[in-house]
Write an enzyme that holds these catalytic residues in place. Structure first.
Site, PDB file in Angstrom:
ATOM      1  N   SER A 130       0.822  -1.206   0.000  1.00  0.00           N
ATOM      2  CA  SER A 130       0.000   0.000   0.000  1.00  0.00           C
ATOM      3  C   SER A 130       0.857   1.258   0.000  1.00  0.00           C
ATOM      4  O   SER A 130       1.955   1.277   0.545  1.00  0.00           O
ATOM      5  CB  SER A 130      -0.913   0.019   1.228  1.00  0.00           C
ATOM      6  OG  SER A 130      -1.678   1.201   1.205  1.00  0.00           O
ATOM      7  N   LYS A 184      -4.395  -6.953   3.370  1.00  0.00           N
ATOM      8  CA  LYS A 184      -4.406  -5.807   2.448  1.00  0.00           C
ATOM      9  C   LYS A 184      -5.829  -5.503   1.976  1.00  0.00           C
ATOM     10  O   LYS A 184      -6.219  -4.343   1.823  1.00  0.00           O
ATOM     11  CB  LYS A 184      -3.476  -6.074   1.250  1.00  0.00           C
ATOM     12  CG  LYS A 184      -3.528  -4.992   0.163  1.00  0.00           C
ATOM     13  CD  LYS A 184      -3.156  -3.615   0.703  1.00  0.00           C
ATOM     14  CE  LYS A 184      -3.029  -2.474  -0.266  1.00  0.00           C
ATOM     15  NZ  LYS A 184      -3.803  -2.322  -1.417  1.00  0.00           N
ATOM     16  N   HIS A 187      -7.452  -3.664   4.681  1.00  0.00           N
ATOM     17  CA  HIS A 187      -6.900  -2.295   4.632  1.00  0.00           C
ATOM     18  C   HIS A 187      -7.699  -1.466   3.633  1.00  0.00           C
ATOM     19  O   HIS A 187      -8.123  -0.345   3.905  1.00  0.00           O
ATOM     20  CB  HIS A 187      -5.414  -2.352   4.235  1.00  0.00           C
ATOM     21  CG  HIS A 187      -4.835  -1.043   3.782  1.00  0.00           C
ATOM     22  ND1 HIS A 187      -5.103  -0.499   2.538  1.00  0.00           N
ATOM     23  CD2 HIS A 187      -4.024  -0.158   4.397  1.00  0.00           C
ATOM     24  CE1 HIS A 187      -4.478   0.662   2.414  1.00  0.00           C
ATOM     25  NE2 HIS A 187      -3.813   0.890   3.526  1.00  0.00           N
ATOM     26  N   ASN A 188      -7.924  -2.033   2.469  1.00  0.00           N
ATOM     27  CA  ASN A 188      -8.660  -1.296   1.430  1.00  0.00           C
ATOM     28  C   ASN A 188     -10.118  -1.071   1.814  1.00  0.00           C
ATOM     29  O   ASN A 188     -10.682  -0.033   1.503  1.00  0.00           O
ATOM     30  CB  ASN A 188      -8.574  -2.039   0.091  1.00  0.00           C
ATOM     31  CG  ASN A 188      -7.257  -1.787  -0.615  1.00  0.00           C
ATOM     32  OD1 ASN A 188      -6.247  -1.534   0.046  1.00  0.00           O
ATOM     33  ND2 ASN A 188      -7.240  -1.842  -1.924  1.00  0.00           N
ATOM     34  N   GLU A 191     -10.093   1.759   3.927  1.00  0.00           N
ATOM     35  CA  GLU A 191      -9.847   2.909   3.022  1.00  0.00           C
ATOM     36  C   GLU A 191     -11.170   3.380   2.391  1.00  0.00           C
ATOM     37  O   GLU A 191     -11.475   4.574   2.368  1.00  0.00           O
ATOM     38  CB  GLU A 191      -8.843   2.457   1.960  1.00  0.00           C
ATOM     39  CG  GLU A 191      -8.551   3.428   0.834  1.00  0.00           C
ATOM     40  CD  GLU A 191      -7.615   2.779  -0.219  1.00  0.00           C
ATOM     41  OE1 GLU A 191      -6.561   2.248   0.163  1.00  0.00           O
ATOM     42  OE2 GLU A 191      -7.951   2.812  -1.412  1.00  0.00           O
TER      43      GLU A 191
HETATM   44  C1  6PG Z   1      -3.201   1.271  -1.720  1.00  0.00           C
HETATM   45  C2  6PG Z   1      -4.482   1.432  -2.468  1.00  0.00           C
HETATM   46  C3  6PG Z   1      -4.374   0.796  -3.807  1.00  0.00           C
HETATM   47  C4  6PG Z   1      -5.381   1.310  -4.789  1.00  0.00           C
HETATM   48  C5  6PG Z   1      -6.751   0.843  -4.525  1.00  0.00           C
HETATM   49  C6  6PG Z   1      -7.811   1.705  -5.152  1.00  0.00           C
HETATM   50  O1  6PG Z   1      -3.286   0.704  -0.651  1.00  0.00           O
HETATM   51  O2  6PG Z   1      -2.161   1.714  -2.195  1.00  0.00           O
HETATM   52  O3  6PG Z   1      -5.532   0.857  -1.773  1.00  0.00           O
HETATM   53  O4  6PG Z   1      -4.400  -0.578  -3.599  1.00  0.00           O
HETATM   54  O5  6PG Z   1      -5.323   2.689  -4.863  1.00  0.00           O
HETATM   55  O6  6PG Z   1      -6.833  -0.436  -5.066  1.00  0.00           O
HETATM   56  O7  6PG Z   1      -8.949   0.976  -5.122  1.00  0.00           O
HETATM   57  P1  6PG Z   1     -10.231   1.305  -5.919  1.00  0.00           P
HETATM   58  O8  6PG Z   1      -9.824   1.526  -7.359  1.00  0.00           O
HETATM   59  O9  6PG Z   1     -11.084   0.130  -5.733  1.00  0.00           O
HETATM   60  O10 6PG Z   1     -10.756   2.566  -5.307  1.00  0.00           O
END
Ligand code: 6PG
Length: 475
Positions: A130, A184, A187-188, A191
């Site tokens: 990430s 991960k 984590h997302n 996010e």
């Molecule tokens: C990270 C982000 C990366 C990416 C996402 C965006 O941790 O660096 O999460 O993995 O920016 O996959 O996800 P979406 O396109 O689903 O918003």
């Protein structure tokens, strides 16, 4: 033939792959990169001028340039591309070589690939990375899981390139199997939740308080100096301040209100439902990205239900304080839901997750890094088997200190017709979570009434069924 001198190979020289390799080269590791697209390879070599890097458009030549056992990372889109890279790669490798999937693969795919590659004598591990473009270049947070011995061979490289917090690298072995990709994914999910909450904050401030983008920029700059400090608040501050060169209009005001996604948020919700773990803030964030895509339908509905959104009749300075509290409250609750999912998945899948270590490596480099992660880290360090973040006393103090602001913002926005679905679901999750008695006894009675699904009684063992309808002929 190139001499085998490079320590690490990368397949996929998109922004992430290229930047990770350049980061490794900065730390003195000779690295080789492969991409099918010669422009990507040329771009990589140009950026890497003067560093120990080499680009290839020939996969075989790239594998031959690596020291043995070879270590090769794939950074390609999740799904079929990963399998086709593996198919192309295997005939060029020897048992004992290490393959790393650094993309956002679904953890169930990682389980299958792990078994398959292990059966062929290769080492394999899935590693969540990430931090986006900048993180990859200057220091990401990394979540490796699976083959521990293989990870340990490469640990010096990952320790060197990771983000550092108080000198500690933001990378740690996460757990067996697909644990790295699972963590991960969560984590997302967090996010997604945090991004939706920030977007709703923007909504209530622009519609309810009529703040303009410039004022929002100043407000987020101020918040980023306080307890809300985080990468996502910082990013939002910068977006609110951004005008294209030569334009006096904010770019944000010209961007379509339709959010896309690549799937990791949805996967988090799907898995949470499978494991029966409630994470409503994340579920709502996924649903709202989906609703945002209903632009045509929303435009029609806006005409049918043309209810003007009321500007809030509040003291501006006071209301801003309550919004700060609400955002802080819901931020805590979002992390709490994500960590609950980790806690329960660890039991279900045998991941042996160390939540203190995970919160520690999320403090730097990754997208959800935030000052609040120190509080999370302290909670799990103090009580490694803490069952739920909301049961930590210090966290409970923070929640109790901000819930009044949360109630005030949600109730005022709801009355004014301003949509704050993630805020509202976060608050109601909290209120249900802290309820010793939920109305679920009624659900059990209903299930038993129409389906004879039985119920359990307070203070009496066993399961029971009742004929709820009066007997024929009786009142
Ligand atoms: C990270 C982000 C990366 C990416 C996402 C965006 O941790 O660096 O999460 O993995 O920016 O996959 O996800 P979406 O396109 O689903 O918003």
């Amino acid at each position: 033939m190139t001499e085998a001198t490079y320590n690490f190979g990368m397949i996929g020289l998109g922004t992430m792959g290229r930047n990770l390799l350049l980061n490794m080269a900065d730390h003195g590791f000779p690295v080789a990169g492969y991409d099918i697209n010669p422009d990507q390879v040329a771009g990589f070599e140009k950026e890497g001028e003067g560093k120990p890097v080499k680009g290839f458009t020939d996969l075989k030549a790239m594998t031959q340039s690596l020291t043995k056992p070879r270590a090769i990372m794939m950074l390609v889109p999740a799904g079929k591309p990963v399998d086709s890279v593996i198919d192309n790669l295997l005939p060029l490798l020897e048992p004992g070589d290490i393959i790393i999937d650094g993309g956002n693969s679904h953890f169930t795919d990682t389980v299958i690939r792990d078994k398959f590659l292990d059966s062929k004598g290769f080492h394999f591990f899935g590693m969540g990375i990430s931090g986006g473009e900048e993180g990859a270049r200057k220091g990401p947070s990394m979540m490796p899981g699976g083959d521990k011995a293989a990870y340990l061979t490469l640990k010096p490289i990952f320790d060197a390139i990771a983000a550092k917090v108080d000198g500690v690298p933001c990378v740690t072995y996460i757990g067996p199997g697909a644990a790295g990709h699972f963590v991960k994914m969560v984590h997302n999910g967090i996010e997604y939740g945090l991004m939706q909450l920030i977007a709703e904050t923007y909504e209530v401030l622009r519609k309810g308080l009529q703040l303009n983008t410039g004022e929002l920029h100043a407000l987020f700059a101020e918040w980023n100096e306080g307890r809300l400090q985080s990468f996502l608040i910082e990013v939002t501050r910068d977006i609110f301040g951004f005008k294209e060169p030569g334009s006096d209009q904010y770019l944000l005001d010209r961007i379509k209100d339709q959010a896309k996604s690549k799937g990791t948020g949805k996967w988090t919700s799907q898995v949470a439902m499978d494991l029966e773990v409630p994470i409503p803030t994340i579920d709502t964030a996924v649903a709202m990205r989906d609703l945002s895509k209903y632009k045509v339908l929303r435009t029609k509905a806006a005409k049918v239900y043309d209810e003007p959104i009321a500007v809030l009749n509040v003291d501006k300075a006071e209301f801003l304080k309550t919004v700060e509290q609400a955002l802080y409250f819901s931020t805590i609750l979002t992390y709490a839901q994500g960590l609950d999912l980790l806690y329960r998945s660890s039991i279900a899948y045998g991941y042996q997750l160390n939540l203190a270590e995970i919160s520690k490596i999320w403090r730097g480099g990754c997208i959800i890094r935030a000052t609040f992660l120190n509080d999370i880290f302290n909670a799990y360090e103090k009580a490694p088997s803490l069952e739920h973040l909301l049961l930590d006393e210090s966290v409970a103090d923070l929640v109790n200190g901000s819930v009044a602001g949360m109630r005030s913002v949600v109730s005022q926005a709801v009355s004014a017709g301003i949509a704050l679905p993630a805020f509202a679901s976060t608050l109601t999750y909290f209120d249900a979570f802290r309820s010793e008695n939920m109305p679920s006894n009624l659900i059990q009675a209903q299930r038993d009434y129409f389906g004879a699904h039985t119920y359990e009684l307070i203070g009496k063992d066993g399961v029971f069924h009742t004929h709820w309808t009066p007997l024929p002929g009786k009142p």
